[in-house]
Structure formats: C-alpha cells, structure tokens
Write a protein that holds these residues in place. Structure first.
Motif, PDB file in Angstrom:
ATOM      1  N   ILE A   1      19.363  16.542  -4.584  1.00 48.64           N
ATOM      2  CA  ILE A   1      19.800  17.933  -4.549  1.00 48.64           C
ATOM      3  C   ILE A   1      18.609  18.784  -4.133  1.00 48.64           C
ATOM      4  O   ILE A   1      17.610  18.868  -4.843  1.00 48.64           O
ATOM      5  CB  ILE A   1      20.332  18.395  -5.921  1.00 48.64           C
ATOM      6  N   ILE A   2      18.713  19.402  -2.963  1.00 48.21           N
ATOM      7  CA  ILE A   2      17.605  20.206  -2.452  1.00 48.21           C
ATOM      8  C   ILE A   2      17.686  21.607  -3.036  1.00 48.21           C
ATOM      9  O   ILE A   2      18.654  22.328  -2.826  1.00 48.21           O
ATOM     10  CB  ILE A   2      17.649  20.287  -0.914  1.00 48.21           C
ATOM     11  N   GLN A   3      16.680  21.978  -3.792  1.00 45.25           N
ATOM     12  CA  GLN A   3      16.561  23.346  -4.291  1.00 45.25           C
ATOM     13  C   GLN A   3      15.434  24.005  -3.504  1.00 45.25           C
ATOM     14  O   GLN A   3      14.258  23.770  -3.768  1.00 45.25           O
ATOM     15  CB  GLN A   3      16.285  23.345  -5.793  1.00 45.25           C
ATOM     16  N   LEU A   4      15.836  24.800  -2.537  1.00 50.03           N
ATOM     17  CA  LEU A   4      14.903  25.309  -1.539  1.00 50.03           C
ATOM     18  C   LEU A   4      13.714  26.033  -2.153  1.00 50.03           C
ATOM     19  O   LEU A   4      12.577  25.883  -1.698  1.00 50.03           O
ATOM     20  CB  LEU A   4      15.648  26.242  -0.575  1.00 50.03           C
TER      21      LEU A   4
ATOM     22  N   ASN B   1      21.680  14.564   4.140  1.00 44.83           N
ATOM     23  CA  ASN B   1      22.875  13.725   4.280  1.00 44.83           C
ATOM     24  C   ASN B   1      23.831  14.000   3.116  1.00 44.83           C
ATOM     25  O   ASN B   1      23.460  13.839   1.955  1.00 44.83           O
ATOM     26  CB  ASN B   1      22.472  12.246   4.291  1.00 44.83           C
ATOM     27  N   PRO B   2      25.069  14.433   3.402  1.00 46.47           N
ATOM     28  CA  PRO B   2      26.006  14.764   2.312  1.00 46.47           C
ATOM     29  C   PRO B   2      26.355  13.569   1.431  1.00 46.47           C
ATOM     30  O   PRO B   2      26.794  13.747   0.296  1.00 46.47           O
ATOM     31  CB  PRO B   2      27.243  15.278   3.058  1.00 46.47           C
TER      32      PRO B   2
ATOM     33  N   GLU C   1      30.853  22.860   7.357  1.00 42.79           N
ATOM     34  CA  GLU C   1      31.663  22.034   6.456  1.00 42.79           C
ATOM     35  C   GLU C   1      31.500  22.494   5.008  1.00 42.79           C
ATOM     36  O   GLU C   1      32.476  22.529   4.247  1.00 42.79           O
ATOM     37  CB  GLU C   1      31.265  20.563   6.597  1.00 42.79           C
ATOM     38  N   ASN C   2      30.279  22.839   4.630  1.00 40.24           N
ATOM     39  CA  ASN C   2      30.033  23.344   3.279  1.00 40.24           C
ATOM     40  C   ASN C   2      30.810  24.632   3.018  1.00 40.24           C
ATOM     41  O   ASN C   2      31.354  24.839   1.930  1.00 40.24           O
ATOM     42  CB  ASN C   2      28.539  23.605   3.069  1.00 40.24           C
TER      43      ASN C   2
END
Length: 260
Positions: A37-40, A30-31, A87-88
């Motif tokens: 903050i997802i750090q893959l 969700n923005p 959108e990003n």
C-alpha cells in the motif's frame, strides 16, 4: 580504453539502472500487489524511485539521442498510471454506490427486525419478500426471532445478536471504507507519477516523431527532385517546340509564291 568509451559504459549502466527502477515502480503500483500500500506522504522509497527517473530524463545531455529503451519504459509507466487511475476512479464510484445501497439495506433490515420482534401482522410475508436482498443466514435468523415466544431464550438472543451486527456492518461500511482508502492512496501515487514523469518526458522527442521527421524530409527531397526534373523537361519541350516553330516559319518564307 578511451575516455569516451568509459563514458559510454557508465551511460549504459545508468540506463539499465533507470529501467530497473521503472520496473520496480510498475510492481509497486500493480493492482494485484495487495501487500503493498503506497502512502505517498510517507513512502520515501517510492518517491526516490520516481525522482531518479525524472532526474535522468531532465539531466540527459543530448535529448535527441535519448535512449529509446528508457523512453519507451517511462512512457509505458505513464500510460499504465493513467489507465489505473481511471480504473480506480470507476471503482471508487462503484463503492460509493454500494455504500449508499448498504445504508438503505440497513434501514430495511432494521424495519424487518422490528416487524418480527413485535410479531407484526404479515411479518412472514415481509421476510419472504426480503429473501432476494439478504443472505440465507439473515433470513433464517429473522424467522427465529419471529417464531420465538419470548425474548429470554438463548436462541432468540443469538439471532438478535447476528441481526444487529449485520445492521451495524451495513451502516458502518467498514470494508468499503478500507477499500476506498486503499484506492485513494493508490490514485495519489498514480497521479504523482503522471505529474513528475509525464512532465519530464515532454522534454524528450519521441522516437517515432524523430523517424517521421526523417521520413518527411526524404519525401520532400524526392518531391523536390521530381518537380525539378519535370520543370526541366517542360523547359526542354518548350524550347524544342519553339525551335520547331521557328524552322517552319523560315521554311515557309523560302517557298516561292505560286503563279496562278
């Protein structure tokens, strides 16, 4: 309780768990969730959630009986991921433009500082012309530097400190770089969802497609019946016409010739 009943209960529990995991993924991406903050590369929790959804889809025994609730939730997740990824991309493009603009502004502000510092002719007009590009605080401090007769006063030094800090911020684009890094991390996570979940969903027939196949078959059956009925009617009409024609021929043959 029968063995099949136990299996069904387990399937329902698993189904609810997968939907819950999908909901957790939705919240993570969700923005508006700025805290997350997802750090893959490092976020094993996020990857485990994705893997659970992917495995459930791939390992489900009867694909035609796949739960529509899970399918719809997973499909919605993929759609959301694609939309947010797009959108990003737009946001990153805008940030790049803003970064380039900031670098240009940094150069213009440096020229203005040099102009007011050296009391260059027409410096007041230049500062006035730049009032639409810079904040009121910057314009005011440019005026302070221009009006100061010397460079040793505290007021002059404070003004120069503010102006130089502004130039540094514009050149470094620190906040823009932070935002871009956040968006890039988010896009990597969204792309991961698109690859893993979307590919798995290709194995499952969409509920709408199944319904359409059934409807099409029903329509085809109705059409076949109509065609068959029509053909029978045509055949009966043809036979009736043929019999009638034969009867007329026989009747004509039995009529005696007239004596003229």
């Amino acid at each position: 309780m029968s063995r099949s009943g136990i299996v069904n209960v387990r399937m329902v529990i698993t189904e609810e768990k997968i939907i819950s995991n999908i909901d957790k993924i939705q919240k993570l991406i969700n923005p508006n969730n700025k805290k997350q903050i997802i750090q893959l590369e490092e976020d094993t929790y996020f990857k485990d959630l994705i893997e659970s959804v992917k495995s459930y889809i791939i390992e489900y025994p009867k694909k035609k009986n796949f739960p529509s609730s899970v399918y719809n939730a997973a499909y919605s997740l993929v759609e959301t991921s694609i939309k947010q990824f797009e959108e990003n991309t737009k946001k990153v493009e805008n940030l790049i433009k803003q970064r380039e603009q900031n670098i240009i502004l940094a150069g213009e502000l440096t020229d203005l500082i040099n102009a007011v510092n050296s009391k260059e002719e027409g410096w007041k007009d230049k500062v006035e012309a730049a009032s639409s590009k810079f904040s009121e605080d910057i314009i005011e401090n440019l005026g302070v530097v221009g009006r100061c007769k010397g460079k040793t006063s505290q007021r002059y030094q404070d003004a120069m400190k503010i102006l130089n800090a502004k130039v540094t911020n514009l050149e470094s684009n620190l906040y823009i770089e932070i935002d871009m890094e956040r968006l890039e991390d988010s896009s990597r996570a969204l792309s991961y969802i698109g690859i893993e979940v979307s590919d798995a969903l290709k194995l499952i027939p969409a509920p709408e497609e199944i319904e359409n196949v059934v409807d099409t078959q029903e329509v085809q059956n109705v059409n076949v019946e109509n065609v068959a009925t029509t053909e029978v009617q045509k055949t009966n009409v043809t036979k009736s016409d043929k019999n009638e024609a034969e009867n007329i021929q026989v009747a004509n043959a039995n009529i005696p010739a007239s004596d003229e």
